[in-house]
Design a protein around this motif. Structure first.
Motif, PDB file in Angstrom:
ATOM      1  N   LEU A 160      -5.006   0.278   1.755  1.00  0.00           N
ATOM      2  CA  LEU A 160      -5.306   1.690   1.990  1.00  0.00           C
ATOM      3  C   LEU A 160      -4.635   2.189   3.270  1.00  0.00           C
ATOM      4  O   LEU A 160      -4.215   3.355   3.350  1.00  0.00           O
ATOM      5  CB  LEU A 160      -6.816   1.898   2.063  1.00  0.00           C
ATOM      6  N   ALA A 172       1.061   4.201  -2.938  1.00  0.00           N
ATOM      7  CA  ALA A 172       0.978   5.643  -2.710  1.00  0.00           C
ATOM      8  C   ALA A 172       2.155   6.385  -3.333  1.00  0.00           C
ATOM      9  O   ALA A 172       2.016   7.540  -3.751  1.00  0.00           O
ATOM     10  CB  ALA A 172       0.909   5.922  -1.209  1.00  0.00           C
ATOM     11  N   SER A 173       3.321   5.716  -3.397  1.00  0.00           N
ATOM     12  CA  SER A 173       4.508   6.364  -3.976  1.00  0.00           C
ATOM     13  C   SER A 173       4.586   6.171  -5.488  1.00  0.00           C
ATOM     14  O   SER A 173       5.538   6.639  -6.117  1.00  0.00           O
ATOM     15  CB  SER A 173       5.779   5.819  -3.315  1.00  0.00           C
ATOM     16  N   GLY A 178       0.812  -1.209   0.000  1.00  0.00           N
ATOM     17  CA  GLY A 178       0.000   0.000   0.000  1.00  0.00           C
ATOM     18  C   GLY A 178       0.845   1.258   0.000  1.00  0.00           C
ATOM     19  O   GLY A 178       0.516   2.244  -0.689  1.00  0.00           O
ATOM     20  N   SER A 179       1.939   1.248   0.747  1.00  0.00           N
ATOM     21  CA  SER A 179       2.823   2.417   0.766  1.00  0.00           C
ATOM     22  C   SER A 179       3.500   2.612  -0.582  1.00  0.00           C
ATOM     23  O   SER A 179       3.729   3.746  -1.021  1.00  0.00           O
ATOM     24  CB  SER A 179       3.871   2.271   1.871  1.00  0.00           C
ATOM     25  N   ALA A 233      -1.139   2.907   2.312  1.00  0.00           N
ATOM     26  CA  ALA A 233      -1.086   4.142   1.533  1.00  0.00           C
ATOM     27  C   ALA A 233      -1.274   5.367   2.420  1.00  0.00           C
ATOM     28  O   ALA A 233      -0.610   6.394   2.239  1.00  0.00           O
ATOM     29  CB  ALA A 233      -2.158   4.109   0.443  1.00  0.00           C
ATOM     30  N   LEU A 234      -2.173   5.257   3.395  1.00  0.00           N
ATOM     31  CA  LEU A 234      -2.462   6.374   4.283  1.00  0.00           C
ATOM     32  C   LEU A 234      -1.242   6.750   5.126  1.00  0.00           C
ATOM     33  O   LEU A 234      -0.974   7.941   5.359  1.00  0.00           O
ATOM     34  CB  LEU A 234      -3.644   6.018   5.189  1.00  0.00           C
ATOM     35  N   GLN A 270       1.913   6.132   4.352  1.00  0.00           N
ATOM     36  CA  GLN A 270       3.085   5.974   3.501  1.00  0.00           C
ATOM     37  C   GLN A 270       4.274   6.800   3.990  1.00  0.00           C
ATOM     38  O   GLN A 270       5.413   6.333   3.999  1.00  0.00           O
ATOM     39  CB  GLN A 270       2.718   6.362   2.063  1.00  0.00           C
TER      40      GLN A 270
END
Length: 207
Positions: free
Chosen positions: A153, A44-45, A40-41, A156-157, A159
């Motif tokens: 998520l 996000a990147s 997820g991270s 990602a949140l 990250q």
């Protein structure tokens, strides 16, 4: 220190998620959440695709759950009894899943993904019931998508925080792969201890 270049992450990230989730669903003592958070991270990147990773997690989980569901269909209660004899944790999970299914029906298949101890035992148990195959896989798909999306998520949140943590790891001569290996070993040890956990006699007597 295990090093993996960014190009390899972009190329094999979804495949790693598929393999990790599949092995976990088949019963190998490996945690899936840490890798999904890491994926997820990376989504996000911009290094991984959310759709590809989610599809990989869905396919891995459906394949693993399908194997156990089919085994439950073929071997019936003999399989449940055999799994229950392996450890008290599995026996307790089987009893809990059975009670929840009797009370709430097919939706327990989806909910079980979020309840520790039920994710692995629910598919073989459902295979021994009269639940329709299509109904099982529809609820299973819904649960898997919600479960995988939750961790992706979350990664990602957070990250930025994960990035800072990875920088700290590298400053101390370690990488995220080293951390994942350590988490996997600790999780495997926890699973082994749970299997050897004796039954709670006081709780059994109360019933």
């Amino acid at each position: 220190m295990i090093q993996i270049p960014p190009s390899a992450i972009a190329q094999w990230g979804a495949a790693a998620v598929f393999g990790n989730v599949l092995l976990t669903r088949l019963g190998v003592p490996l945690p899936s959440a840490p890798l999904l958070i890491l994926a997820g991270s990376m989504i996000a990147s911009g290094r991984l695709s959310f759709a590809h990773v989610l599809l990989a997690a869905l396919c891995g989980a459906l394949l693993g759950d399908g194997v156990w569901f089919s085994a439950g269909r073929v071997y019936g209660r003999r399989l449940v009894a055999a799994l229950s004899r392996r450890s008290y944790a599995l026996d307790s999970g089987m009893n809990r899943a059975s009670q929840l299914f009797e009370r709430h029906g097919a939706p327990i298949v989806a909910v079980s993904k979020f309840v520790p101890g039920l994710g692995l035992v629910t598919p073989p148990l459902m295979g021994t019931t009269g639940i329709a195959v299509l109904s099982f896989f529809l609820w299973d798909t819904a649960g898997i998508v919600a479960w995988a999306a939750f961790w992706l998520l979350g990664g990602a949140l957070f990250q930025r925080q994960l990035h800072y943590a990875l920088v700290e790891l590298q400053m101390h001569g370690a990488t995220v792969i080293d951390l994942l290996v350590l988490v996997g070993l600790l999780y495997g040890a926890y699973r082994l201890l749970r299997r050897r956990e004796p039954p709670d006699r006081s709780r059994d007597d109360a019933r």
